[in-house]
Design a protein around this motif. Structure first.
Motif, PDB file in Angstrom:
ATOM      1  N   TYR A 264      36.436  43.146  35.619  1.00 36.81           N
ATOM      2  CA  TYR A 264      37.089  42.646  36.826  1.00 36.81           C
ATOM      3  C   TYR A 264      37.003  41.135  36.928  1.00 36.81           C
ATOM      4  N   LEU A 265      35.847  40.585  36.618  1.00 37.78           N
ATOM      5  CA  LEU A 265      35.662  39.139  36.758  1.00 37.78           C
ATOM      6  C   LEU A 265      36.276  38.335  35.623  1.00 37.78           C
ATOM      7  N   MET A 266      36.729  38.988  34.587  1.00 38.37           N
ATOM      8  CA  MET A 266      37.436  38.268  33.524  1.00 38.37           C
ATOM      9  C   MET A 266      38.859  37.893  33.930  1.00 38.37           C
ATOM     10  N   ASN A 267      39.271  38.332  35.083  1.00 42.44           N
ATOM     11  CA  ASN A 267      40.598  37.995  35.595  1.00 42.44           C
ATOM     12  C   ASN A 267      40.481  36.887  36.637  1.00 42.44           C
ATOM     13  N   HIS A 268      41.212  35.797  36.420  1.00 45.41           N
ATOM     14  CA  HIS A 268      41.119  34.632  37.302  1.00 45.41           C
ATOM     15  C   HIS A 268      41.518  34.974  38.733  1.00 45.41           C
ATOM     16  N   ASN A 269      42.584  35.717  38.900  1.00 50.02           N
ATOM     17  CA  ASN A 269      43.049  36.058  40.250  1.00 50.02           C
ATOM     18  C   ASN A 269      42.028  36.917  40.978  1.00 50.02           C
ATOM     19  N   ASN A 270      41.366  37.797  40.254  1.00 52.60           N
ATOM     20  CA  ASN A 270      40.308  38.608  40.873  1.00 52.60           C
ATOM     21  C   ASN A 270      39.172  37.736  41.375  1.00 52.60           C
ATOM     22  N   ARG A 271      38.780  36.773  40.567  1.00 53.85           N
ATOM     23  CA  ARG A 271      37.684  35.877  40.979  1.00 53.85           C
ATOM     24  C   ARG A 271      38.055  35.095  42.233  1.00 53.85           C
ATOM     25  N   GLU A 272      39.289  34.609  42.272  1.00 55.32           N
ATOM     26  CA  GLU A 272      39.732  33.851  43.440  1.00 55.32           C
ATOM     27  C   GLU A 272      39.748  34.739  44.685  1.00 55.32           C
ATOM     28  N   SER A 273      40.126  35.980  44.507  1.00 52.87           N
ATOM     29  CA  SER A 273      40.143  36.918  45.634  1.00 52.87           C
ATOM     30  C   SER A 273      38.737  37.209  46.142  1.00 52.87           C
ATOM     31  N   VAL A 274      37.801  37.369  45.224  1.00 52.96           N
ATOM     32  CA  VAL A 274      36.401  37.599  45.607  1.00 52.96           C
ATOM     33  C   VAL A 274      35.859  36.393  46.358  1.00 52.96           C
ATOM     34  N   LEU A 275      36.150  35.194  45.867  1.00 55.61           N
ATOM     35  CA  LEU A 275      35.660  33.980  46.528  1.00 55.61           C
ATOM     36  C   LEU A 275      36.231  33.855  47.940  1.00 55.61           C
TER      37      LEU A 275
END
Length: 414
Positions: A264-275
């Motif tokens: 999941y965290l290997m995806n940039h958009n996912n990381r931005e959503s989590v942040l």
């Protein structure tokens, strides 16, 4: 007799002119191959009545031929198929050119095969039948016994040495392929194919060095090498990340939840959503959101944590259990380890503790920067604002002036 000569260097062409007796002139040019300005005469100077004392051009007696001749300064940077253009101020007698115009290979004093052709009755083109050799010096010789149609000869013979520079012939396009989130550094040098067939490295300056490897695709970058007229080209292909099905080492097999977390965290958009969600949970405050970030990422990966988790917490004697990430994970059967050799992608890492006994930071381990070197790793956390990416490099085993060192990590055994 000594004359004064002025040397002009203009772009890729030098032009030199000598005034001979009977107002009979020779203008010798570079004939720039494949150039629309090849026939342009830039400048000339009448030097018939000037004295030379600077040593650039001399007249002396050739004992073998008993000719006076003028020697021009050596011309460098000549192309390997260079043709020379010689201008006469009177119509020239074609039959007098043969045996009186030569190009000599100075390494063995032998004539090379040339082609003489008249562009008109005043302009002679001197061309090699085979390319000149790099690293050699050649001499273009025009004997004074070249005659005009009214039977006038030159006052002096003319000699000019020239040599070929070993120049850049081509810099091949660089083709680079990396994986998503790999670190990429632009090369500081590129390998060039030289005109003599060898290869040589040159410093390159890139027009744009900004690249984010979080986004798969094909990208082209351009650079510059001194004295190379073309752009240096680098094609960068970033392969997309493919979810892994299993993560393990010789002792541990990663849990499904932690494998999900890594993918999941290997995806940039996912990381931005989590942040974004972490900041919301912290009432809009972007500071000190590391636990919110890690907890939200774990929730999205299948770990049922309460939204109240906001503190790294203590492993033992925790008093704020609903807020402690360490306590919440431990109560769900997660184990603790300090063995960096067993650290796997998706593990939750905690740094050294503050005065209250709680770690100062938490992050998700992704991979080592260098295999078997525990100094630095790629991790995911809330500090993307410092690195323009929540996936970034961080110190692990060592502490820095601004970042604490690793203390322990937690994982869920299968």
């Amino acid at each position: 007799m000594i004359h004064k000569f002025k040397n002009f260097l203009v772009l890729l062409s030098i032009v030199f002119c000598i005034q001979f007796v009977f107002n009979y002139n020779v203008h010798a040019y570079n004939n720039l191959n494949n150039s629309e300005n090849a026939n342009e005469r830039i400048v000339s100077e009448d030097i018939s009545k000037k004295d030379i004392n600077n040593g650039n051009l001399v007249s002396r007696l050739n004992e073998d031929e008993e000719e006076d001749f003028c020697i021009f300064p050596i011309k460098s940077g000549v192309e390997n198929n260079k043709s020379w253009k010689v201008h006469f101020n009177k119509p020239v007698r074609e039959s007098s050119l043969y045996d009186n115009v030569k190009i000599i290979d100075k390494s063995n004093s032998e004539e090379i095969k040339i082609k003489l052709s008249l562009e008109n009755d005043r302009i002679l083109i001197v061309s090699p039948l085979e390319n000149y050799d790099y690293g050699k010096i050649y001499c273009l010789t025009i004997s004074k016994f070249v005659r005009s149609k009214d039977d006038t000869i030159l006052n002096n013979s003319v000699k000019m040495d020239f040599q070929l520079d070993n120049i850049i012939k081509d810099i091949p396009t660089a083709e680079v392929t990396i994986n998503q989130e790999d670190e990429f550094k632009f090369p500081s040098t590129v390998s060039a194919l030289m005109s003599d067939g060898s290869n040589k490295d040159f410093k390159v300056t890139w027009d744009n060095c900004n690249v984010c490897t979080s986004f798969p695709g094909n990208y082209t970058f351009y650079g510059n090498v001194k004295n190379y007229k073309n752009k240096v080209v680098l094609n960068l292909k970033i392969n997309p990340f493919v979810n892994v099905e299993k993560i393990s080492n010789n002792k541990i097999v990663q849990s499904k939840e932690q494998t999900n977390l890594y993918n999941y965290l290997m995806n940039h958009n996912n990381r931005e959503s989590v942040l974004k969600r972490a900041i919301q949970l912290h009432d809009g405050d972007p500071s000190n959101t590391c636990v919110y970030f890690a907890s939200e990422a774990l929730r999205r990966s299948g770990v049922n944590l309460p939204n109240s988790v906001c503190n790294t917490g203590k492993l033992n004697n925790e008093t704020i259990k609903n807020y402690s990430l360490s306590y919440q994970l431990k109560s769900r059967g997660w184990c603790v380890s300090k063995d960096l050799s067993q650290l796997l992608p998706g593990d939750i890492c905690f740094t050294t503790c503050d005065s209250g006994g709680r770690p100062t930071h938490v992050y998700t381990f992704m991979k080592w920067v260098k295999k078997d070197d525990y100094s630095y790793a790629y991790i995911c956390d809330n500090q993307g604002y410092e690195y323009n990416n929540s996936y970034h490099k961080r110190n692990i085993k060592i502490a820095t002036s601004s970042k604490d060192a690793f203390n322990y990590f937690m994982y869920k055994p299968c």
